[in-house]
Every structure is written in C-alpha cells, then in structure tokens.
Design a protein around this motif. Structure first.
Motif, PDB file in Angstrom:
ATOM      1  N   MET A   1       1.204  -1.156   0.301  1.00  0.00           N
ATOM      2  CA  MET A   1      -0.196   0.587  -0.253  1.00  0.00           C
ATOM      3  C   MET A   1       0.612   1.222  -0.123  1.00  0.00           C
ATOM      4  N   ALA A   2       0.603   2.468  -0.627  1.00  0.00           N
ATOM      5  CA  ALA A   2       1.267   3.295  -1.292  1.00  0.00           C
ATOM      6  C   ALA A   2       1.093   4.678  -0.216  1.00  0.00           C
ATOM      7  N   THR A   3       2.212   5.475   0.719  1.00  0.00           N
ATOM      8  CA  THR A   3       2.159   6.419   1.720  1.00  0.00           C
ATOM      9  C   THR A   3       0.880   7.123   1.296  1.00  0.00           C
ATOM     10  N   THR A   4       0.405   7.489   1.793  1.00  0.00           N
ATOM     11  CA  THR A   4      -0.269   9.293   1.537  1.00  0.00           C
ATOM     12  C   THR A   4       0.362  10.094   2.629  1.00  0.00           C
ATOM     13  N   PHE A   5       0.662  11.285   2.060  1.00  0.00           N
ATOM     14  CA  PHE A   5       0.688  12.125   2.572  1.00  0.00           C
ATOM     15  C   PHE A   5      -0.064  13.647   2.606  1.00  0.00           C
ATOM     16  N   LYS A   6      -0.486  14.084   3.742  1.00  0.00           N
ATOM     17  CA  LYS A   6      -1.035  15.116   4.275  1.00  0.00           C
ATOM     18  C   LYS A   6      -0.839  16.736   4.025  1.00  0.00           C
ATOM     19  N   LYS A   7       0.939  16.871   4.705  1.00  0.00           N
ATOM     20  CA  LYS A   7       1.341  17.852   3.983  1.00  0.00           C
ATOM     21  C   LYS A   7       2.412  18.108   3.169  1.00  0.00           C
ATOM     22  N   ILE A   8       3.143  18.327   2.566  1.00  0.00           N
ATOM     23  CA  ILE A   8       4.397  18.335   1.540  1.00  0.00           C
ATOM     24  C   ILE A   8       5.210  19.391   1.563  1.00  0.00           C
ATOM     25  N   LEU A   9       5.933  19.740   2.409  1.00  0.00           N
ATOM     26  CA  LEU A   9       6.807  20.639   2.716  1.00  0.00           C
ATOM     27  C   LEU A   9       8.285  20.564   1.434  1.00  0.00           C
ATOM     28  N   VAL A  10       8.288  20.974  -0.152  1.00  0.00           N
ATOM     29  CA  VAL A  10       8.898  21.713  -0.453  1.00  0.00           C
ATOM     30  C   VAL A  10      10.597  22.932  -0.450  1.00  0.00           C
ATOM     31  N   GLY A  11      11.169  22.255  -0.521  1.00  0.00           N
ATOM     32  CA  GLY A  11      12.988  24.045  -0.233  1.00  0.00           C
ATOM     33  C   GLY A  11      13.058  24.018  -2.023  1.00  0.00           C
ATOM     34  N   VAL A  12      12.969  25.431  -1.893  1.00  0.00           N
ATOM     35  CA  VAL A  12      12.854  25.764  -3.325  1.00  0.00           C
ATOM     36  C   VAL A  12      14.588  27.098  -3.604  1.00  0.00           C
ATOM     37  N   ASP A  13      15.157  26.992  -4.369  1.00  0.00           N
ATOM     38  CA  ASP A  13      15.667  27.911  -4.378  1.00  0.00           C
ATOM     39  C   ASP A  13      17.029  28.201  -5.763  1.00  0.00           C
ATOM     40  N   ASP A  14      16.219  27.783  -6.726  1.00  0.00           N
ATOM     41  CA  ASP A  14      16.174  27.887  -8.454  1.00  0.00           C
ATOM     42  C   ASP A  14      17.014  27.368  -8.463  1.00  0.00           C
ATOM     43  N   GLN A  28       3.645  14.476  -6.166  1.00  0.00           N
ATOM     44  CA  GLN A  28       2.598  13.979  -5.040  1.00  0.00           C
ATOM     45  C   GLN A  28       2.119  14.283  -4.252  1.00  0.00           C
ATOM     46  N   ALA A  29       1.967  15.861  -4.582  1.00  0.00           N
ATOM     47  CA  ALA A  29       1.140  16.974  -3.838  1.00  0.00           C
ATOM     48  C   ALA A  29      -0.865  16.233  -4.591  1.00  0.00           C
ATOM     49  N   LYS A  30      -0.800  16.031  -5.676  1.00  0.00           N
ATOM     50  CA  LYS A  30      -1.897  16.051  -6.480  1.00  0.00           C
ATOM     51  C   LYS A  30      -2.145  15.175  -5.860  1.00  0.00           C
ATOM     52  N   ASP A  32      -1.952  12.375  -3.650  1.00  0.00           N
ATOM     53  CA  ASP A  32      -2.411  12.726  -2.519  1.00  0.00           C
ATOM     54  C   ASP A  32      -3.607  13.754  -2.123  1.00  0.00           C
ATOM     55  N   GLN A  33      -3.682  14.426  -2.486  1.00  0.00           N
ATOM     56  CA  GLN A  33      -4.228  15.702  -2.431  1.00  0.00           C
ATOM     57  C   GLN A  33      -4.316  16.584  -1.077  1.00  0.00           C
ATOM     58  N   ALA A  34      -3.324  16.075  -1.319  1.00  0.00           N
ATOM     59  CA  ALA A  34      -1.934  17.235   0.131  1.00  0.00           C
ATOM     60  C   ALA A  34      -1.546  18.550   0.288  1.00  0.00           C
ATOM     61  N   GLU A  35      -2.187  19.171   1.179  1.00  0.00           N
ATOM     62  CA  GLU A  35      -0.920  20.647   0.934  1.00  0.00           C
ATOM     63  C   GLU A  35      -0.140  20.773   0.898  1.00  0.00           C
ATOM     64  N   LEU A  36       0.409  21.722  -0.114  1.00  0.00           N
ATOM     65  CA  LEU A  36       2.518  22.445  -0.477  1.00  0.00           C
ATOM     66  C   LEU A  36       2.608  22.850   0.134  1.00  0.00           C
ATOM     67  N   VAL A  37       3.449  23.249   1.110  1.00  0.00           N
ATOM     68  CA  VAL A  37       3.920  24.308   1.563  1.00  0.00           C
ATOM     69  C   VAL A  37       5.319  24.400   0.792  1.00  0.00           C
ATOM     70  N   ILE A  38       5.514  25.575   0.226  1.00  0.00           N
ATOM     71  CA  ILE A  38       7.041  26.010  -0.468  1.00  0.00           C
ATOM     72  C   ILE A  38       7.369  27.207   0.404  1.00  0.00           C
ATOM     73  N   VAL A  39       9.412  26.287   0.554  1.00  0.00           N
ATOM     74  CA  VAL A  39       9.840  27.205   1.633  1.00  0.00           C
ATOM     75  C   VAL A  39      10.532  27.681   0.679  1.00  0.00           C
ATOM     76  N   SER A  40      12.094  28.616   1.595  1.00  0.00           N
ATOM     77  CA  SER A  40      13.121  29.541   0.639  1.00  0.00           C
ATOM     78  C   SER A  40      13.251  30.228   1.436  1.00  0.00           C
ATOM     79  N   VAL A  81      -2.841  21.689  -7.857  1.00  0.00           N
ATOM     80  CA  VAL A  81      -2.202  21.974  -6.316  1.00  0.00           C
ATOM     81  C   VAL A  81      -3.704  22.563  -5.508  1.00  0.00           C
ATOM     82  N   ALA A  82      -4.700  22.211  -5.178  1.00  0.00           N
ATOM     83  CA  ALA A  82      -5.630  22.935  -4.627  1.00  0.00           C
ATOM     84  C   ALA A  82      -5.064  23.941  -3.478  1.00  0.00           C
ATOM     85  N   ASP A  83      -4.200  23.279  -2.525  1.00  0.00           N
ATOM     86  CA  ASP A  83      -4.349  24.136  -1.040  1.00  0.00           C
ATOM     87  C   ASP A  83      -2.208  24.237  -1.268  1.00  0.00           C
TER      88      ASP A  83
END
Length: 143
Positions: A1-14, A28-30, A32-40, A81-83
C-alpha cells in the motif's frame, strides 16, 4: 500500500535539483490531495556585513524573495494543487528548515534537491545530507 501524505514541504532555491524536487512535490501533492508548503530561505552569507545590518536592505531582499516564491505558488496552483502555502525564512537553509520551519509547518514529508544553488555549504557539505540526517520526518532527496 502506498504512503499518503497530508502536508508536503518543498524547499526551493532555483537550482536544477530544487526545480526537480518542486516538480516531484507537485506530483505527490496532487496524487495525495495534500497541502503543499513551499519554503525558501534568505541566506545571510550572501550579504556583506553592512547589508545584513541594514534592516531596509534585508526587508527588501525578503520582499523580493517572497515575490519570487509567489511564482512557485502560482505554478503549483496552475498545475492543480488545491492548497498551496509558502514560508520565507532566514538563516542557514538546512538548520533553519529542520529547527524552525518543520516544527512550525508540521509536514509529513520534506522534498529537497540534492545540490544547492549557492551558499558556502554547497562546497563544504550538503544541506540535503544535513536535512536527511536531522529532520524528524521523511525526506525525499531528488536529483
């Protein structure tokens, strides 16, 4: 069974690897219908001492980075990605994400590129290795 994530944090620096990580996080967010949080992270070692002490300069840099990350936010929303949220932090990227951002955001998964675009740590140790070792959550390192 695949792991489903609720909130994904992704780091960006170009960097090329961070862009791949961002694409993976969107997928992955699409899925899992997960919230995606982008951090820089605004790195102070990119500034000279006078710039770091000038609050107007730092605020300008922070505002510029925030505007840039909004482009990533829009790209994720356009991809379906909705959220999508974003976080701007300051400091050494690996330590700041592990020590400050993860406890604040409380994601299930951190997605990062394997090679940073800039910063002294690009040459003297891997931010990705630091985060993979010390993050209290699952870490996906993309290359």
């Amino acid at each position: 069974m695949a792991t489903t994530f609720k909130k994904i944090l992704v780091g960006v620096d170009d960097s090329a690897d961070a862009l791949l990580a961002f694409d993976y996080a969107i997928h992955q967010a699409k899925r899992d219908q997960a919230e995606l949080v982008i951090v820089s992270v605004l790195e102070h070692d990119d500034m000279n001492v006078y710039q770091a002490l000038d609050s107007d300069y730092v605020h300008g840099e922070r505002d510029e980075l925030r505007d840039h990350v909004r482009g990533y936010q829009q790209q994720a929303q356009d991809a379906g990605v909705a959220d999508v949220k974003m976080v701007i932090a300051e400091g050494e990227p690996g330590e700041t994400i592990v020590r400050d951002v993860i406890p604040h955001v409380q994601p299930d998964l951190l997605v990062i590129g394997s090679i940073a675009k800039k910063g002294v740590s690009r040459y003297f140790g891997s931010q990705a290795a630091y985060m993979a070792k010390y993050a209290p959550i699952s870490v996906m390192v993309v290359r």
